[in-house]
Every structure is written in C-alpha cells, then in structure tokens.
Design an enzyme around this catalytic site. Structure first.
Site, PDB file in Angstrom:
ATOM      1  N   GLY A   1     121.169  19.533  15.373  1.00 19.93           N
ATOM      2  CA  GLY A   1     120.372  18.383  14.963  1.00 19.93           C
ATOM      3  C   GLY A   1     121.184  17.111  15.123  1.00 19.93           C
ATOM      4  O   GLY A   1     122.411  17.156  15.246  1.00 19.93           O
TER       5      GLY A   1
ATOM      6  N   GLN B   1     123.730   8.522  13.234  1.00 20.59           N
ATOM      7  CA  GLN B   1     125.004   9.098  13.691  1.00 20.59           C
ATOM      8  C   GLN B   1     125.469   8.484  15.012  1.00 20.59           C
ATOM      9  O   GLN B   1     126.638   8.570  15.355  1.00 20.59           O
ATOM     10  CB  GLN B   1     124.874  10.615  13.872  1.00 20.59           C
TER      11      GLN B   1
ATOM     12  N   CYS C   1     128.739  19.298  10.267  1.00 22.24           N
ATOM     13  CA  CYS C   1     128.109  18.043  10.677  1.00 22.24           C
ATOM     14  C   CYS C   1     128.914  17.447  11.826  1.00 22.24           C
ATOM     15  O   CYS C   1     130.143  17.417  11.768  1.00 22.24           O
ATOM     16  CB  CYS C   1     128.083  17.071   9.497  1.00 22.24           C
ATOM     17  N   LEU C   2     128.224  16.962  12.828  1.00 20.79           N
ATOM     18  CA  LEU C   2     128.914  16.356  13.972  1.00 20.79           C
ATOM     19  C   LEU C   2     129.681  15.104  13.553  1.00 20.79           C
ATOM     20  O   LEU C   2     130.618  14.703  14.231  1.00 20.79           O
ATOM     21  CB  LEU C   2     127.902  16.019  15.076  1.00 20.79           C
TER      22      LEU C   2
ATOM     23  N   HIS D   1     119.305  18.171   5.910  1.00 15.56           N
ATOM     24  CA  HIS D   1     120.589  17.570   6.303  1.00 15.56           C
ATOM     25  C   HIS D   1     120.337  16.264   7.081  1.00 15.56           C
ATOM     26  O   HIS D   1     121.006  15.252   6.827  1.00 15.56           O
ATOM     27  CB  HIS D   1     121.346  18.596   7.169  1.00 15.56           C
ATOM     28  N   GLU D   2     119.384  16.289   7.999  1.00 16.34           N
ATOM     29  CA  GLU D   2     119.128  15.095   8.827  1.00 16.34           C
ATOM     30  C   GLU D   2     118.465  13.980   8.021  1.00 16.34           C
ATOM     31  O   GLU D   2     118.775  12.796   8.213  1.00 16.34           O
ATOM     32  CB  GLU D   2     118.248  15.449  10.034  1.00 16.34           C
TER      33      GLU D   2
ATOM     34  N   HIS E   1     120.985  12.060   6.269  1.00 23.51           N
ATOM     35  CA  HIS E   1     121.609  11.051   7.145  1.00 23.51           C
ATOM     36  C   HIS E   1     120.781   9.768   7.165  1.00 23.51           C
ATOM     37  O   HIS E   1     121.330   8.665   7.083  1.00 23.51           O
ATOM     38  CB  HIS E   1     121.699  11.570   8.586  1.00 23.51           C
TER      39      HIS E   1
END
Ligand code: GNR
Ligand code: NI
Length: 178
Positions: A46, A51, A91-92, A133-134, A137
């Site tokens: 994702g 991000q 997480c990226l 999670h997204e 963000h």
C-alpha cells in the site's frame, strides 16, 4: 511515469493531514499511476499520497501475490470497525522495522472511485488492516505512534542515522505480515 521519493520517519512532512480530492481529472490519474509505480517498485502492499509528499487523500493498495490487482481509494473514511486483532506491520516510511499494532479485522468504508463516484464497501483481514494503516497516514499518523516512546525514539534515531549515511533498505520480498 515516475518513481517518487518516499519520505521517512521522523520527517514532519508525514504529519500533514491530507486534503480531500475535489477534481477528478487527468492530473489525478497521473498521480495515481505514479503512486502505483512507486508502491510496486518499493515492494509495498500500500501507499498513501502523503508518503510521497502529495497532500491529498489518495491511497493505492495491492495485496495480490501476482501484483496485478491495484485498488485505489480516494477520500476514504472508515464507517464501521469490528473484531480487534493484533497485526505485525511494516511501513515504507519506517524502513526495516516491524512491530505489532492493534487493528480491526473487519471494516466498512466509504470512498470515491476514479470518476468521483462515492461507494461503500467492506474489507477483511490483510486488506482491512492495510486500509487502516493507509488512512492513518492520511491523518498524519504512523504505526510507530502506537509504540512506546522509548521504542519510537530508538527507531527514529536508527532511521536518521541510516538516511544520513545514505544507506538504503531495499525490500527483497513483500511483507504481507511477518
Ligand atoms: O508494505 C506494507 N506492508 C504492510 C504490512 C502490514 C501492515 C501494513 C502494511 S502497509 C506497508 C506499505 C506502507 O507503508 N504503506 O503505507
Ligand atoms: Ni505505511
């Protein structure tokens, strides 16, 4: 198309709250294509627009093993959450760290499609966790915020050190869950 730079924790730009998309035009399609390319290239399941420093409420997700089932959520909102679970997340924007987080196994959400049409849907398991999670963000929240301050500070220091030394953590496989 382009691979965009992913911001790393503790960069404060990740704390910005996204703005709802109001105009559904070609420039939105370009943003989404670039986000998908960036997510696939980084081996993530994702990616939220913030991000890559785009302050808009846009999420792309692909939890399929073949990496050929992209899902796009625009202006998403969770309307119902059920069944607490613990899930190990990565997480990226927090490269190299994986920790357990409390989430819900089943959610209902509302979002808009690429044409700007509103729809309601239900998600379960990994897909549901990824959406949570997204959406965090989009609200300026990261999974490290659920950890103890000691752990969070330690992760922040280590990532800052890696970034200052130019060390890149390239994922070898996709962390669906650890
Ligand atoms: O690639 C990712 N894997 C993942 C695993 C468990 C829970 C959430 C995620 S999302 C993450 C990609 C990312 O950072 N998205 O914002
Ligand atoms: Ni993330």
């Amino acid at each position: 198309m382009a691979i965009l730079e992913i911001l790393h924790y503790p960069n404060n730009l990740l704390r910005q709250k996204g703005l709802d998309v109001e105009i559904f035009d070609e420039s939105l399609e370009i943003i989404i294509k670039n986000m998908l390319e960036t997510m696939y290239s980084a081996k993530g399941i994702g990616l939220a627009a913030i991000q890559v420093n785009i302050i808009k409420n846009i999420i792309v997700i692909d939890i399929s093993e073949k990496r050929n089932e992209p899902v796009v959520l625009i202006n998403p909102v969770i309307t119902r959450k059920e069944e607490k679970i613990e899930f190990e997340e990565g997480c990226l924007s927090v490269p190299g760290f994986y920790e357990k987080v409390n989430r819900f196994n089943v959610i209902e959400y509302e979002a808009k499609d690429l044409q700007g049409k509103k729809y309601n849907a239900k998600a379960e398991g990994l897909f549901a966790v990824c959406i949570q999670h997204e959406i965090d963000h989009l609200n300026g929240r990261l999974f490290v915020d659920y950890l103890s301050m000691v752990k969070r500070e330690s992760i922040a220091k280590k990532i800052q050190k890696m970034d200052s030394e130019g060390i890149k953590v390239q994922r070898k496989k996709i962390p669906y869950s650890i």
